[in-house]
Motif scaffolding. Structure first.
Motif, short mmCIF file in Angstrom:
data_model
loop_
_atom_site.label_atom_id
_atom_site.label_comp_id
_atom_site.label_asym_id
_atom_site.label_seq_id
_atom_site.Cartn_x
_atom_site.Cartn_y
_atom_site.Cartn_z
N SER A 8 -38.42 -8.21 -5.98
CA SER A 8 -38.37 -9.51 -5.32
C SER A 8 -38.65 -9.41 -3.83
O SER A 8 -38.38 -10.33 -3.07
N THR A 9 -39.22 -8.28 -3.40
CA THR A 9 -39.53 -8.07 -1.97
C THR A 9 -41.03 -8.10 -1.73
O THR A 9 -41.77 -7.32 -2.32
N ASP A 10 -41.46 -9.03 -0.89
CA ASP A 10 -42.87 -9.10 -0.50
C ASP A 10 -43.14 -8.08 0.60
O ASP A 10 -42.34 -7.93 1.54
N VAL A 11 -44.27 -7.38 0.49
CA VAL A 11 -44.70 -6.44 1.52
C VAL A 11 -45.91 -7.03 2.23
O VAL A 11 -46.97 -7.23 1.63
N LEU A 12 -45.73 -7.34 3.52
CA LEU A 12 -46.78 -7.94 4.32
C LEU A 12 -47.22 -6.97 5.40
O LEU A 12 -46.39 -6.26 5.97
N ALA A 13 -48.52 -6.96 5.72
CA ALA A 13 -49.00 -6.09 6.79
C ALA A 13 -50.19 -6.74 7.48
O ALA A 13 -50.98 -7.46 6.86
N ARG A 14 -50.27 -6.51 8.81
CA ARG A 14 -51.42 -7.01 9.56
C ARG A 14 -51.86 -5.98 10.59
O ARG A 14 -51.03 -5.28 11.19
N PRO A 15 -53.17 -5.84 10.78
CA PRO A 15 -53.68 -4.90 11.78
C PRO A 15 -53.54 -5.47 13.19
O PRO A 15 -53.64 -6.70 13.38
N LEU A 16 -53.31 -4.61 14.17
CA LEU A 16 -53.15 -5.04 15.55
C LEU A 16 -54.26 -4.45 16.43
O LEU A 16 -54.88 -3.45 16.07
N SER A 17 -54.47 -5.06 17.56
CA SER A 17 -55.64 -4.74 18.39
C SER A 17 -55.64 -3.32 18.91
O SER A 17 -56.71 -2.76 19.19
N ASN A 18 -54.48 -2.69 19.08
CA ASN A 18 -54.44 -1.32 19.61
C ASN A 18 -54.47 -0.27 18.51
O ASN A 18 -54.26 0.91 18.77
N GLY A 19 -54.68 -0.71 17.26
CA GLY A 19 -54.73 0.22 16.14
C GLY A 19 -53.43 0.33 15.37
O GLY A 19 -53.39 0.95 14.30
N ASP A 20 -52.35 -0.25 15.89
CA ASP A 20 -51.07 -0.25 15.17
C ASP A 20 -51.13 -1.21 13.99
O ASP A 20 -52.05 -2.01 13.85
N VAL A 21 -50.09 -1.13 13.17
CA VAL A 21 -49.95 -2.03 12.03
C VAL A 21 -48.55 -2.64 12.07
O VAL A 21 -47.56 -1.94 12.31
N ALA A 22 -48.47 -3.95 11.85
CA ALA A 22 -47.17 -4.61 11.71
C ALA A 22 -46.87 -4.72 10.22
O ALA A 22 -47.71 -5.15 9.43
N LEU A 23 -45.67 -4.31 9.85
CA LEU A 23 -45.25 -4.29 8.45
C LEU A 23 -43.98 -5.12 8.31
O LEU A 23 -43.03 -4.96 9.09
N CYS A 24 -43.94 -6.01 7.34
CA CYS A 24 -42.76 -6.84 7.09
C CYS A 24 -42.35 -6.71 5.63
O CYS A 24 -43.17 -6.86 4.73
N LEU A 25 -41.07 -6.43 5.42
CA LEU A 25 -40.48 -6.41 4.08
C LEU A 25 -39.59 -7.64 3.96
O LEU A 25 -38.62 -7.78 4.71
N PHE A 26 -39.92 -8.54 3.05
CA PHE A 26 -39.26 -9.84 2.95
C PHE A 26 -38.57 -9.97 1.60
O PHE A 26 -39.22 -10.00 0.56
N ASN A 27 -37.24 -10.05 1.64
CA ASN A 27 -36.42 -10.20 0.43
C ASN A 27 -36.38 -11.68 0.06
O ASN A 27 -35.68 -12.47 0.70
N THR A 28 -37.10 -12.06 -0.97
CA THR A 28 -37.19 -13.47 -1.35
C THR A 28 -36.05 -13.91 -2.27
O THR A 28 -35.93 -15.09 -2.59
N SER A 29 -35.21 -12.96 -2.69
CA SER A 29 -34.18 -13.26 -3.69
C SER A 29 -32.87 -13.73 -3.06
O SER A 29 -32.71 -13.73 -1.83
N LYS A 30 -31.92 -14.10 -3.90
CA LYS A 30 -30.60 -14.54 -3.46
C LYS A 30 -29.59 -13.39 -3.43
O LYS A 30 -28.39 -13.61 -3.26
N LYS A 31 -30.08 -12.16 -3.57
CA LYS A 31 -29.21 -10.98 -3.56
C LYS A 31 -29.68 -9.99 -2.51
O LYS A 31 -30.87 -9.94 -2.17
N ASN A 32 -28.77 -9.20 -1.98
CA ASN A 32 -29.16 -8.12 -1.06
C ASN A 32 -29.97 -7.09 -1.82
O ASN A 32 -29.72 -6.84 -3.01
N LYS A 33 -30.94 -6.46 -1.16
CA LYS A 33 -31.81 -5.51 -1.83
C LYS A 33 -31.93 -4.22 -1.03
O LYS A 33 -32.01 -4.23 0.20
N HIS A 34 -31.96 -3.10 -1.77
CA HIS A 34 -32.31 -1.81 -1.16
C HIS A 34 -33.78 -1.56 -1.46
O HIS A 34 -34.23 -1.67 -2.61
#
Length: 570
Positions: free
Chosen positions: A489-515
């Motif tokens: 239930s966790t979405d993994v999002l990523a976007r490239p950045l201008s200096n070559g880095d990457v932004a990564l987001c882990l998004f828990n879409t559920s109603k429960k805590n997740k590891h």
């Protein structure tokens, strides 16, 4: 048996109605088959490839505040100025929030004696130009609003049909943002009457040339037909719904403004019908009024510029779908804003203030497909609410549109509801993080005067001034996050950045805590991110500022929560 009789009767009635419409449409000089292509209404059929890209304003998503979410119609000049001061006093301006966007209900129900919009005579007595100067004196920018319709959403005067004068008004007031809503919109008709001929003359002089059907070169289904109830007994037909074009060549001795008198056969219609007169690539629009058939023919006049020498004049109606209509109307205003801001700068001798143009068409006709041909930002959905289901639904839809954004042209999932309603602290943090990952405009919708007066005020301020997240949102590549994976239930999002880095987001879409455990080596598999190597990558948690080096991120994410990281890949 009764059911069968009813069914046969309904089919027969349907066939009769269709045939009646078909032959009536054909008799009006319109192509019936072409008129059937209006579905799906969201598909744009106009060839936009030759249309110039509108430059507009901000190259990165705007940051600011809007009056609508918190105040609705309860606004006045003092309240707006207090919000602007609060933006400075709270440090929001220093964090990058510069636009003070005054939404619906700022203006009077009356245009002034010159036909110009004006501020409400009671609640904005000093006038919008004066308020703009006060906002500018704080180092901020003023934004304004109307609708692409006959009225705004709150039933006040709107800009459809008044684009040029309203754009000039906004530019003269110093506006640097303009939101164009979609309430009370009237679709441009795909129908066009039979054109008998066009008479062309200088203003104040007699007609000197006629563009008659026999002089035209036809394309598509357009053609010359016999029309018994017209004086000349002939006319140009089948221009409707993108069916075809009639093109003329005309030489004139001197360039300048000419009167075009369009002689046409009245078309039975309760709404205005439409045609474009394209002269040397410039589109001139004419609207034929609904008609009473006391006489069969009528005329309509417009002023059009011709060049000295040869001119190419094309008659057409490219409107097939609602999307085509919206494109023409929104582009009309975008061009007017661009011209007005440039002309005002020349007139005053001041530096031009480009107007960032927001297309608030609610995503109805897929404005992301129009891209930079129309404006700087486009709403992807209907209005947001301070409810988690609303925020989540808008995120799910908008995150799929990552490939349509670029510098100066961004997806707009609507204003931020951070600090509004009964959102939890985690939901507020997630809302802000997801908008930053999607390279969305960061337009606050809460009451800035109250931001430090309630228990969660400082927490909200800390969220919306997170410099690391703002840097992600404002990255000059303007490449929004792509959903590259899903771990349960966790979405993994990523976007490239201008200096070559990457932004990564882990998004828990559920109603429960997740590891969650995520191997960052997977990032190399996605071409959108453009990563060649990840050895010994530095990972920074953008909410805790913790820095570590690892091939795997292991973390616990609360319900509706996020973890956002900046990964340095070198």
């Amino acid at each position: 048996m009764i059911f069968l009789i009813i069914l046969i009767t309904l089919i027969a009635i349907g066939v009769v109605l269709f045939l009646t419409w078909f032959f009536a449409t054909k008799a009006d000089g319109n192509c019936p088959i072409c008129a059937l292509k209006t579905f799906p209404p969201t598909k744009i059929t106009i060839d936009t490839s030759k249309d110039e890209e509108l430059v507009g304003g901000s190259k990165t998503p705007i940051m600011g505040w809007s009056s609508w979410n918190a105040l609705r119609n309860r606004i006045d000049e003092d309240t707006i100025y207090d919000m602007a001061k609060a933006m400075v006093d709270t440090g929001l301006a220093d964090a990058g929030y510069k636009y003070v966007n005054i939404d619906d209900c700022w203006h009077s129900s009356m245009r002034d004696e010159n036909g110009m919009l004006q501020g409400d005579l009671e609640s904005f007595p000093s006038g919008m130009a004066e308020l703009g100067k006060k906002i500018n004196s704080l180092g901020l920018k003023m934004g304004l609003y109307t609708s692409n319709g006959t009225l705004t959403c709150e039933d006040l005067p709107a800009s459809l049909g008044h684009e040029e004068i309203d754009a000039k008004t906004f530019a003269s007031w110093g506006a640097e943002y303009f939101k164009y809503d979609f309430c009370h919109n009237e679709k441009i008709s795909g129908r066009t009457p039979i054109i008998e001929y066009i008479g062309i003359s200088r203003k104040g002089e007699r007609e000197f040339v006629k563009l008659t059907p026999d002089r035209a070169k036809y394309s598509g289904r357009a053609r010359q037909i016999k029309v018994e109830d017209l004086p000349t007994k002939k006319g140009i037909a089948y221009l409707n719904h993108g069916a075809g074009k009639a093109t003329f060549k005309l030489d004139v001795a001197s360039g300048g403004e000419y009167v075009f008198t369009v002689h046409f056969k009245k078309l039975t219609s309760k709404k205005p019908t439409y045609m474009q007169i394209v002269v040397n690539g410039d589109i001139n629009e004419v609207f034929f009024p609904p008609s009473n058939a006391f006489t069969s023919d009528a005329r309509l006049q417009t002023l059009i510029k011709l060049n000295s020498g040869e001119n190419i004049i094309t008659l057409q109606n490219p409107v097939v779908t609602r999307a085509d209509s919206s494109y023409i109307q929104y582009r009309r205003m975008g061009k007017a804003l661009e011209d007005a801001s440039r002309a005002w700068a020349i007139y005053t001798g001041e530096v031009q203030k480009p107007i960032t143009y927001s297309i608030c068409e609610w995503g109805t006709c897929k404005p992301w497909l129009w891209n930079g041909k129309v404006g700087n930002m486009w709403r992807t959905t209907h209005d947001i609410f301070a409810k988690w289901f609303s925020i989540y639904a808008i995120y799910k839809f908008t995150v799929r549109l990552y490939k349509y954004a670029s510098p100066g042209h961004v997806n707009d999932p609507d204003m931020l509801e951070v600090g509004n309603g009964k959102l939890t602290l985690e939901e507020n943090r997630s809302h802000f993080s997801l908008w930053c990952m999607m390279a969305a405009p960061l337009v606050l919708g809460n009451d800035l005067r109250e931001i430090e007066k309630n228990g969660k005020g400082q927490d909200i301020l800390d969220i919306v001034t997170n410099n690391e997240l703002i840097r992600i949102d404002q990255d000059s590549l303007v490449k929004p996050a792509k959903k590259i994976d899903r771990l349960g239930s966790t979405d993994v999002l990523a976007r490239p950045l201008s200096n070559g880095d990457v932004a990564l987001c882990l998004f828990n879409t559920s109603k429960k805590n997740k590891h969650v455990e995520y191997d960052i080596e997977k990032l190399k598999d996605d071409k959108y991110l453009g990563i060649s190597r990840l050895g010994n990558a530095q990972i920074k948690d953008l909410w805790t500022n913790d820095i570590f080096h690892s091939d795997t991120i292991k973390t616990d994410i609360p319900t509706h929560g996020v973890k956002v990281y900046r990964i340095t890949c070198r």
